[in-house]
Design a protein around this motif. Sequence first.
Motif, short mmCIF file in Angstrom:
data_model
loop_
_atom_site.label_atom_id
_atom_site.label_comp_id
_atom_site.label_asym_id
_atom_site.label_seq_id
_atom_site.Cartn_x
_atom_site.Cartn_y
_atom_site.Cartn_z
N GLY A 91 0.82 -1.21 0.00
CA GLY A 91 0.00 0.00 0.00
C GLY A 91 0.85 1.26 0.00
O GLY A 91 0.57 2.22 -0.73
N CYS A 92 1.90 1.25 0.80
CA CYS A 92 2.79 2.42 0.83
C CYS A 92 3.54 2.56 -0.50
O CYS A 92 3.76 3.68 -0.97
CB CYS A 92 3.76 2.32 2.00
SG CYS A 92 2.94 2.57 3.60
N GLU A 93 3.94 1.44 -1.08
CA GLU A 93 4.60 1.50 -2.40
C GLU A 93 3.64 2.06 -3.44
O GLU A 93 4.04 2.87 -4.28
CB GLU A 93 5.08 0.11 -2.82
CG GLU A 93 6.29 -0.39 -2.05
CD GLU A 93 6.64 -1.84 -2.35
OE1 GLU A 93 5.96 -2.48 -3.19
OE2 GLU A 93 7.58 -2.35 -1.73
N ASP A 94 2.36 1.66 -3.38
CA ASP A 94 1.36 2.17 -4.32
C ASP A 94 1.15 3.68 -4.15
O ASP A 94 0.81 4.38 -5.10
CB ASP A 94 0.02 1.45 -4.15
CG ASP A 94 0.08 0.00 -4.64
OD1 ASP A 94 1.06 -0.35 -5.32
OD2 ASP A 94 -0.86 -0.76 -4.31
N LEU A 95 1.34 4.14 -2.91
CA LEU A 95 1.18 5.57 -2.65
C LEU A 95 2.45 6.36 -2.97
O LEU A 95 2.49 7.58 -2.78
CB LEU A 95 0.80 5.80 -1.18
CG LEU A 95 -0.57 5.30 -0.75
CD1 LEU A 95 -0.73 5.40 0.76
CD2 LEU A 95 -1.66 6.08 -1.46
N GLY A 96 3.49 5.66 -3.42
CA GLY A 96 4.76 6.32 -3.72
C GLY A 96 5.59 6.59 -2.49
O GLY A 96 6.47 7.44 -2.51
N ARG A 97 5.32 5.84 -1.41
CA ARG A 97 6.06 6.03 -0.16
C ARG A 97 6.74 4.73 0.24
O ARG A 97 6.58 4.24 1.35
CB ARG A 97 5.10 6.50 0.92
CG ARG A 97 4.48 7.86 0.62
CD ARG A 97 3.41 8.26 1.61
NE ARG A 97 3.94 8.42 2.96
CZ ARG A 97 3.19 8.69 4.04
NH1 ARG A 97 1.88 8.83 3.90
NH2 ARG A 97 3.74 8.82 5.21
N ALA A 98 7.51 4.15 -0.66
CA ALA A 98 8.20 2.89 -0.41
C ALA A 98 9.17 3.05 0.76
O ALA A 98 9.82 4.08 0.92
CB ALA A 98 8.94 2.43 -1.66
N ASP A 105 3.36 1.73 9.49
CA ASP A 105 2.78 1.64 10.84
C ASP A 105 1.32 2.07 10.84
O ASP A 105 0.48 1.42 11.46
CB ASP A 105 3.57 2.52 11.82
CG ASP A 105 4.94 1.95 12.15
OD1 ASP A 105 5.20 0.78 11.79
OD2 ASP A 105 5.74 2.67 12.77
N GLN A 106 1.00 3.13 10.14
CA GLN A 106 -0.39 3.62 10.11
C GLN A 106 -1.30 2.61 9.42
O GLN A 106 -2.40 2.33 9.90
CB GLN A 106 -0.47 4.97 9.40
CG GLN A 106 -1.87 5.56 9.42
CD GLN A 106 -2.38 5.76 10.84
OE1 GLN A 106 -1.68 6.31 11.68
NE2 GLN A 106 -3.60 5.31 11.12
N LEU A 107 -0.84 2.03 8.32
CA LEU A 107 -1.66 1.02 7.64
C LEU A 107 -1.83 -0.23 8.49
O LEU A 107 -2.89 -0.86 8.48
CB LEU A 107 -1.07 0.69 6.27
CG LEU A 107 -1.18 1.80 5.22
CD1 LEU A 107 -0.51 1.37 3.92
CD2 LEU A 107 -2.63 2.17 4.96
N LEU A 108 -0.80 -0.60 9.24
CA LEU A 108 -0.92 -1.74 10.17
C LEU A 108 -1.95 -1.44 11.25
O LEU A 108 -2.77 -2.29 11.60
CB LEU A 108 0.43 -2.07 10.80
CG LEU A 108 1.34 -2.97 10.00
CD1 LEU A 108 2.70 -3.08 10.67
CD2 LEU A 108 0.74 -4.35 9.82
#
Length: 145
Positions: A91-98, A105-108
């Motif tokens: 999800g973070c990679e998809d948001l451009g925040r790899a 942490d927030q997504l977890l």
Amino acid sequence: MSKTEMTERQGWTVLIVFGLLALILVSGGLVGCPFYKVWERKMAGQAELQYQQGARQALIAQAAAEDEAAIKRAEAATRRVRGWADAAKRGCEDLGRANDRACEDQLLRDAATYSIAKEGHEGVIISVGAPVSVAVQPNTSRASE
């Protein structure tokens, strides 16, 4: 000997024989009764022992089943947390925040909160590796965080 004397003698003989038989039966009952009581108690003790052994085996089987269920629940929780971690990373990679730990942490936290709300748990502690450790309590407000 006359016929009446013979009949009278036979009557006494029969009476004596019945008296002796009654005496034998009564004395046999008096002697055998304690032995029967001992045997009866022995049988009752053996029946109780078998019942207790069966109850013990049932408890052992129940404990083994509970252990197996706990292991399965732990394995499922581990798979779920690993899935959350992988999903957070993607999800973070998809948001451009790899490789952004704050994003992961927030997504977890979001995944754990959703899972807890869905499954109705009161709270859970999630630990994914050394750097990520999140404690989620669904009954607390966001303002307290």
